[in-house]
Design a protein around this motif. Structure first.
Motif, PDB file in Angstrom:
ATOM      1  N   MET A   1       0.808  -1.207   0.000  1.00 38.04           N
ATOM      2  CA  MET A   1       0.000   0.000   0.000  1.00 38.04           C
ATOM      3  C   MET A   1       0.849   1.267   0.000  1.00 38.04           C
ATOM      4  O   MET A   1       0.398   2.320  -0.393  1.00 38.04           O
ATOM      5  CB  MET A   1      -0.897   0.028   1.232  1.00 38.04           C
ATOM      6  CG  MET A   1      -1.978  -1.018   1.254  1.00 38.04           C
ATOM      7  SD  MET A   1      -3.012  -0.807   2.719  1.00 38.04           S
ATOM      8  CE  MET A   1      -4.026  -2.255   2.588  1.00 38.04           C
ATOM      9  N   ALA A   2       2.062   1.149   0.516  1.00 36.58           N
ATOM     10  CA  ALA A   2       2.879   2.345   0.714  1.00 36.58           C
ATOM     11  C   ALA A   2       3.214   3.029  -0.592  1.00 36.58           C
ATOM     12  O   ALA A   2       3.511   2.381  -1.590  1.00 36.58           O
ATOM     13  CB  ALA A   2       4.166   1.982   1.441  1.00 36.58           C
ATOM     14  N   LYS A   3       3.168   4.332  -0.574  1.00 33.24           N
ATOM     15  CA  LYS A   3       3.557   5.134  -1.728  1.00 33.24           C
ATOM     16  C   LYS A   3       4.941   5.710  -1.452  1.00 33.24           C
ATOM     17  O   LYS A   3       5.123   6.496  -0.532  1.00 33.24           O
ATOM     18  CB  LYS A   3       2.546   6.268  -1.938  1.00 33.24           C
ATOM     19  CG  LYS A   3       3.006   7.330  -2.941  1.00 33.24           C
ATOM     20  CD  LYS A   3       1.982   8.435  -3.007  1.00 33.24           C
ATOM     21  CE  LYS A   3       2.497   9.623  -3.814  1.00 33.24           C
ATOM     22  NZ  LYS A   3       3.570  10.357  -3.086  1.00 33.24           N
ATOM     23  N   GLU A 207       0.145   4.369  15.269  1.00 36.65           N
ATOM     24  CA  GLU A 207      -0.510   3.232  14.637  1.00 36.65           C
ATOM     25  C   GLU A 207      -1.393   2.480  15.633  1.00 36.65           C
ATOM     26  O   GLU A 207      -2.483   2.009  15.281  1.00 36.65           O
ATOM     27  CB  GLU A 207       0.522   2.279  14.028  1.00 36.65           C
ATOM     28  CG  GLU A 207      -0.094   1.129  13.269  1.00 36.65           C
ATOM     29  CD  GLU A 207       0.924   0.289  12.510  1.00 36.65           C
ATOM     30  OE1 GLU A 207       0.528  -0.779  11.986  1.00 36.65           O
ATOM     31  OE2 GLU A 207       2.101   0.697  12.432  1.00 36.65           O
ATOM     32  N   ASP A 208      -0.937   2.389  16.889  1.00 34.32           N
ATOM     33  CA  ASP A 208      -1.751   1.751  17.926  1.00 34.32           C
ATOM     34  C   ASP A 208      -3.085   2.477  18.070  1.00 34.32           C
ATOM     35  O   ASP A 208      -4.138   1.849  18.252  1.00 34.32           O
ATOM     36  CB  ASP A 208      -1.030   1.776  19.276  1.00 34.32           C
ATOM     37  CG  ASP A 208       0.197   0.882  19.304  1.00 34.32           C
ATOM     38  OD1 ASP A 208       0.236  -0.094  18.540  1.00 34.32           O
ATOM     39  OD2 ASP A 208       1.116   1.173  20.095  1.00 34.32           O
ATOM     40  N   GLN A 209      -3.047   3.805  18.018  1.00 35.75           N
ATOM     41  CA  GLN A 209      -4.263   4.593  18.205  1.00 35.75           C
ATOM     42  C   GLN A 209      -5.144   4.614  16.956  1.00 35.75           C
ATOM     43  O   GLN A 209      -6.374   4.576  17.056  1.00 35.75           O
ATOM     44  CB  GLN A 209      -3.899   6.030  18.580  1.00 35.75           C
ATOM     45  CG  GLN A 209      -3.200   6.164  19.927  1.00 35.75           C
ATOM     46  CD  GLN A 209      -3.059   7.611  20.338  1.00 35.75           C
ATOM     47  OE1 GLN A 209      -4.043   8.306  20.563  1.00 35.75           O
ATOM     48  NE2 GLN A 209      -1.825   8.089  20.423  1.00 35.75           N
ATOM     49  N   SER A 213      -1.122   2.038   9.749  1.00 32.87           N
ATOM     50  CA  SER A 213       0.128   2.780   9.644  1.00 32.87           C
ATOM     51  C   SER A 213      -0.069   4.008   8.760  1.00 32.87           C
ATOM     52  O   SER A 213      -1.055   4.115   8.021  1.00 32.87           O
ATOM     53  CB  SER A 213       1.220   1.893   9.040  1.00 32.87           C
ATOM     54  OG  SER A 213       0.936   1.621   7.678  1.00 32.87           O
ATOM     55  N   TYR A 214       0.881   4.933   8.815  1.00 28.67           N
ATOM     56  CA  TYR A 214       0.789   6.109   7.946  1.00 28.67           C
ATOM     57  C   TYR A 214       0.905   5.723   6.472  1.00 28.67           C
ATOM     58  O   TYR A 214       0.282   6.348   5.612  1.00 28.67           O
ATOM     59  CB  TYR A 214       1.848   7.143   8.324  1.00 28.67           C
ATOM     60  CG  TYR A 214       1.446   7.971   9.520  1.00 28.67           C
ATOM     61  CD1 TYR A 214       0.367   8.857   9.457  1.00 28.67           C
ATOM     62  CD2 TYR A 214       2.115   7.860  10.728  1.00 28.67           C
ATOM     63  CE1 TYR A 214      -0.030   9.600  10.552  1.00 28.67           C
ATOM     64  CE2 TYR A 214       1.732   8.609  11.832  1.00 28.67           C
ATOM     65  CZ  TYR A 214       0.659   9.478  11.737  1.00 28.67           C
ATOM     66  OH  TYR A 214       0.264  10.209  12.827  1.00 28.67           O
ATOM     67  N   ASP A 215       1.694   4.723   6.177  1.00 31.19           N
ATOM     68  CA  ASP A 215       1.777   4.251   4.793  1.00 31.19           C
ATOM     69  C   ASP A 215       0.402   3.805   4.310  1.00 31.19           C
ATOM     70  O   ASP A 215      -0.016   4.124   3.191  1.00 31.19           O
ATOM     71  CB  ASP A 215       2.767   3.085   4.679  1.00 31.19           C
ATOM     72  CG  ASP A 215       4.214   3.543   4.661  1.00 31.19           C
ATOM     73  OD1 ASP A 215       4.450   4.749   4.443  1.00 31.19           O
ATOM     74  OD2 ASP A 215       5.108   2.702   4.863  1.00 31.19           O
ATOM     75  N   GLU A 216      -0.305   3.051   5.166  1.00 35.65           N
ATOM     76  CA  GLU A 216      -1.635   2.574   4.795  1.00 35.65           C
ATOM     77  C   GLU A 216      -2.619   3.731   4.672  1.00 35.65           C
ATOM     78  O   GLU A 216      -3.413   3.790   3.717  1.00 35.65           O
ATOM     79  CB  GLU A 216      -2.122   1.568   5.837  1.00 35.65           C
ATOM     80  CG  GLU A 216      -1.374   0.248   5.821  1.00 35.65           C
ATOM     81  CD  GLU A 216      -1.824  -0.688   6.921  1.00 35.65           C
ATOM     82  OE1 GLU A 216      -1.944  -1.900   6.652  1.00 35.65           O
ATOM     83  OE2 GLU A 216      -2.056  -0.209   8.054  1.00 35.65           O
TER      84      GLU A 216
END
Length: 268
Positions: A1-3, A207-209, A213-216
């Protein structure tokens, strides 16, 4: 998914630094103040401010802070001061202020709401502190939010870290910020650290919250801008897209202008 970021880091650095300097000069202020968290966003923002040559004040504002976050923040500040003579720093330990605040307000039987309210209170105490330093030194408060946080999932505190004078990296995805961080040579410890808002006094990550992830989330933001729906995906992609859309909707109140009740002319 990561860009993978393909931005032109040199050109963007020059553009942002020029934009910052021009804005400060037009606003008739001396420079910038940045809250340092030990994360990549504040490290990149403060470095960009430092590169303007204008006075740049880096402020640590620990409130029961995790020692690793404090250590990364101080490593960055010391490196930045060695590289740029226009950089100074301050430490405002707000732990006692936060504890006194808790004594002066009632608690709540709803532990989740209480913990979230107190986490947001930390961010708002820090915002107040930054504006104090901005006021006595004629500085602008530089925001550290990126595009995914500010305009995607609204992962910031309203009138906390969202209360700023200008946002130099808010049109950059998280992957772009990392690319700039590498180009600007911020500490390796910050580049490799898992992102965290540091508002709960523990080691939980963003990511826990957020649940992704930011990538996703960056992927989902790009897909949402294509008017895609969750029915276009399966498996983890579908799950991430649903997370993004839920956060984007529930936090829209942070991204939109404050609603104003317009009184009909014939009532005036």
């Amino acid at each position: 998914m990561a860009k993978k970021s393909t931005i032109k880091v040199g050109e963007i650095t020059t553009f942002i630094v020029t934009w910052l300097k021009d804005y400060a000069q037009k606003a008739n202020v001396d420079g910038f103040v940045v809250g340092i968290s030990g994360g990549v966003d504040s490290a990149v923002t403060s470095t960009l401010c430092a590169k303007t040559g204008l006075p740049t004040l880096c402020v640590e504002m620990p409130i029961h802070q995790d020692v690793t976050q404090v250590g990364r923040g101080r490593e960055h500040i010391e490196q930045l001061k060695k590289r740029y003579p226009n950089v100074k720093s301050e430490i405002a330990d707000l732990t006692s202020v936060f504890e006194q605040f808790k004594k002066e307000v009632p608690g709540s039987e709803n532990e989740d709401r209480l913990n979230l309210s107190l986490a947001n209170t930390r961010a708002r105490l820090r915002m107040t502190t930054l504006y104090y330093f901005a006021g006595i030194h004629r500085l602008l408060v530089a925001g550290t939010g990126n595009k995914v946080e500010d305009f995607g999932v609204g992962f910031y505190t309203k009138y906390g870290d969202g209360g700023v004078d200008l946002s130099p990296i808010a049109d950059l995805m998280k992957s772009d910020v990392y690319a700039l961080g590498a180009y600007l040579e911020i500490p390796e410890s910050i580049q490799k650290a898992a992102p965290t808002d540091g508002l709960f006094g523990d080691s939980r990550t963003d990511e826990d919250q957020l649940g992704a992830s930011y990538d996703e989330l960056e992927w989902a933001m790009i897909e949402a801008e294509k008017n895609k729906t969750e029915d276009d995906y399966t498996g983890r992609e579908r799950e991430v897209f649903k997370i993004y859309k839920k956060l984007n909707t529930s936090n829209r109140h942070k991204m939109n202008p404050i609603p104003v009740c317009i009184i009909p002319e014939d009532y005036k």
